[in-house]
Enzyme design. Sequence first.
Site, PDB file in Angstrom:
ATOM      1  N   ARG B 279       0.866  -1.186   0.000  1.00  0.00           N
ATOM      2  CA  ARG B 279       0.000   0.000   0.000  1.00  0.00           C
ATOM      3  C   ARG B 279       0.898   1.230   0.000  1.00  0.00           C
ATOM      4  O   ARG B 279       1.516   1.554   1.005  1.00  0.00           O
ATOM      5  CB  ARG B 279      -0.871  -0.036   1.264  1.00  0.00           C
ATOM      6  CG  ARG B 279      -2.047   0.920   1.259  1.00  0.00           C
ATOM      7  CD  ARG B 279      -2.660   1.031   2.645  1.00  0.00           C
ATOM      8  NE  ARG B 279      -1.797   1.815   3.514  1.00  0.00           N
ATOM      9  CZ  ARG B 279      -1.709   1.671   4.832  1.00  0.00           C
ATOM     10  NH1 ARG B 279      -2.429   0.771   5.453  1.00  0.00           N
ATOM     11  NH2 ARG B 279      -0.889   2.420   5.539  1.00  0.00           N
ATOM     12  N   HIS B 283      -3.247   4.695   4.846  1.00  0.00           N
ATOM     13  CA  HIS B 283      -4.457   3.858   4.861  1.00  0.00           C
ATOM     14  C   HIS B 283      -5.619   4.574   4.167  1.00  0.00           C
ATOM     15  O   HIS B 283      -6.277   4.041   3.295  1.00  0.00           O
ATOM     16  CB  HIS B 283      -4.800   3.536   6.314  1.00  0.00           C
ATOM     17  CG  HIS B 283      -6.167   3.004   6.526  1.00  0.00           C
ATOM     18  ND1 HIS B 283      -6.579   1.803   6.004  1.00  0.00           N
ATOM     19  CD2 HIS B 283      -7.242   3.513   7.187  1.00  0.00           C
ATOM     20  CE1 HIS B 283      -7.850   1.586   6.345  1.00  0.00           C
ATOM     21  NE2 HIS B 283      -8.272   2.610   7.055  1.00  0.00           N
ATOM     22  N   TYR B 292       3.916   4.783  11.682  1.00  0.00           N
ATOM     23  CA  TYR B 292       4.184   3.353  11.810  1.00  0.00           C
ATOM     24  C   TYR B 292       5.077   2.769  10.715  1.00  0.00           C
ATOM     25  O   TYR B 292       5.351   1.589  10.710  1.00  0.00           O
ATOM     26  CB  TYR B 292       2.871   2.560  11.884  1.00  0.00           C
ATOM     27  CG  TYR B 292       1.894   2.851  10.755  1.00  0.00           C
ATOM     28  CD1 TYR B 292       2.005   2.198   9.538  1.00  0.00           C
ATOM     29  CD2 TYR B 292       0.866   3.769  10.920  1.00  0.00           C
ATOM     30  CE1 TYR B 292       1.125   2.454   8.504  1.00  0.00           C
ATOM     31  CE2 TYR B 292      -0.026   4.040   9.884  1.00  0.00           C
ATOM     32  CZ  TYR B 292       0.110   3.385   8.689  1.00  0.00           C
ATOM     33  OH  TYR B 292      -0.771   3.646   7.667  1.00  0.00           O
TER      34      TYR B 292
END
Lengths: 338, 384
Positions: B279, B283, B292
């Site tokens: 990805r 998100h 993160y």
Amino acid sequence: MTTAAVKPALKPATMAQALQRALRDAMADDPSVHVLGEDVGTLGGVFRITDGLAAEFGDDRCTDTPLAEAGILGTAVGMAMYGLRPVVEMQFDAFAYPSFEQLISHVAKMRNRTRGAMPLPITVRVPYGGGIGGVEHHSDSSEAYYMATPGLHVVTPATVDDAYGLLRAAIASDDPVVFLEPKRLYWSKASWSPDAPSAVEPIGRAVVRRPGSSATLITYGPSVPVCLEAAEAARAEGWDLEVVDLRSLVPFDDETVAESVRRTGRAVVVHESNGFGGPGGEIAARVTERCFHHLEAPVLRVAGFDIPYPPPMLEKHHLPGVDRVLDAVARLQWEADS
Amino acid sequence: MKKSSTPVQEPPATAASRRPTPPPAWQPRTAAAPLLPDTEPYRVLGTPAAAAADPALLLRLYGELVRGRRFNAQATALTKQGRLAVYPSSTGQEACEIAAAQVLREQDWLFPSYRDSLAAVARGLDPVEVLSLLRGDRHTGYDPYEHRVAPLSTPLATQLPHAVGLAHAARLKGDDVVALALVGDGGTSEGDFHEAMNFAAVWQAPVVFLVQNNGFAISVPLAKQTAAPSLAHKAVGYGMPGRLVDGNDVLAVHTVLGEAVERARRGGGPTLVEAVTYRMEAHTNADDATRYRDDSEVAAWRAHDPVRLLERELRERGVLDDEGAGKAAQAADEMAAGLRERMNADPVLDPMDLFAHVYAEQTSQLREQAEMLRAELDAAGEPR
Ligand SMILES: Cc1ncc(C[n+]2csc(CCOP(=O)(O)OP(=O)(O)O)c2C)c(N)n1
């Protein structure tokens, strides 16, 4: 260290910050408190309520779990069986549903099934309600499901102070508590000091947020600010409205509510959850049972429509706002007593 | 499906015979005994095997990939301009999205997750209708029967049992239909994933599960999601084949999915495909990925970009030149311009739509509530 004489400074704090602080203090005070959920560790939760907890207490105390709500709550049951105090985060209201099997068949019933031998001190935190422009499945008011399940406490704060105090009380409770966080109030602010946090009040006491004499608005969570605003607006119409913030749906504070309604003689229950089969029906029935001879009008309900939560572009038409509250107040048969 | 042919012996009803009898020799229950998946994802691009591929197919996939990338970029831009409430981008995962749409025939079904707008668009749906959910005007902006695309599913993994049930129903009716269901790596932890896999295998349903393993479930890396050697390994325990594929190699994904669809169509039952991808964006636009993961990790994956991998292959084989690439880019730009223009118009919404389609026939309670809203709107002077 501050000396006792120096009052800690009050600064504007958000409900989200107060909740974070409550978790932090609970973990610091009691090593058996463990936080678990999706994205609660490194990320600090999608609403940042668990921000910093993994860094301060380690991954074993604040754990990013696999993505499975039934698994999260099911393992929390086992952890509680072994003496820990799990605080579970469900990421959004509608994503708690996979965990209902564990919640309803085990969390709610274990104390009863084991004749008191195995209480489950689990707190299930659930961001709930709409008003934040969330797409499908991010805006449910799911409190009625929880209320309808004996064995669960159901608590929801409406102020920054209560967010701290009630969450501490929930974690300290030896019973399972579903702690519903009104997500559209996460960023609401009040003067608050993390160094002298509000007293931890017992679960189950409603509070009169605004005294009044003409009628009582009975409400909780995200609808409390709506009712306070309605009460202000009602002054122009000559109504002096009392606003009762329930804070806890289970246990229900019959005493505070009945005392208020007996005094005012009129009541409207206001919530965002749908009306049919919603909390308002139970509340109206209880008020009627206790205050029948004091009532000047039937207890009315202002609630969300009986529809699946709508897409964000239409939610403003669904959510009960000030006007709907005032319309209901206007229908409380004022002519009759003049 | 053939039942195991081990004869069942009635035990004599004596106390001694209640001792457990030894189990029959273990036999795989499915005809084609699934092997453990390779731990190396299957790849074609950049290997000699790619030479065998049909240039027309490659060019078609290239055009779709370029359009898909542009669609993601445009949707992300629309979010920044406030035209979409949120956009979970599949940038970096276009090979999976495109291949999933491409391997299906007219009569087949696609079961997308909330991240798979692109797959739905690539299947032929109107992009504006697909984006309706994320714009916030409709929960599902398209008719699922139009191109046989189930609603984008936000509750994770819940679409998987639906795919199994639909495929099963089609088989019961004797129809030649395959269902392809998409799910993320995080979604494989949900109970619904496991239940769907098990039902599919027991029923030998014509269904293909495509897990897009993009490394993260919001902030949670795969290592915290599973201890399995690969997600494809999960297939083995349910008695179906598991395939591991390089999810950025569109030809590899197309090949593996194509075989799985074909197998399902022939009555060979379900397949689990794990596509390893990444990805590239956060998100959603509401997420801060720097909390993160390191930029260096993202940069490493950028070198393994699905569009560039195919483009390099095509150029090396002389199938694509600057002109061809320019044409593909231009077609993508035109698509984006059209999308932009249509998305810049405010959708016209009727608040009374709140009460539509809750039930086949409206309840008297809903009629009352609709009247109340109508009166409110009239009082506010809103046009009927
Ligand atoms: C049942 C359920 N739980 C939680 C969520 C919230 N949520 C949305 S996306 C997401 C992460 C999904 O990760 P993955 O399955 O890997 O898919 P990806 O986002 O990587 O495409 C989470 C936790 C949800 N949508 N549904």
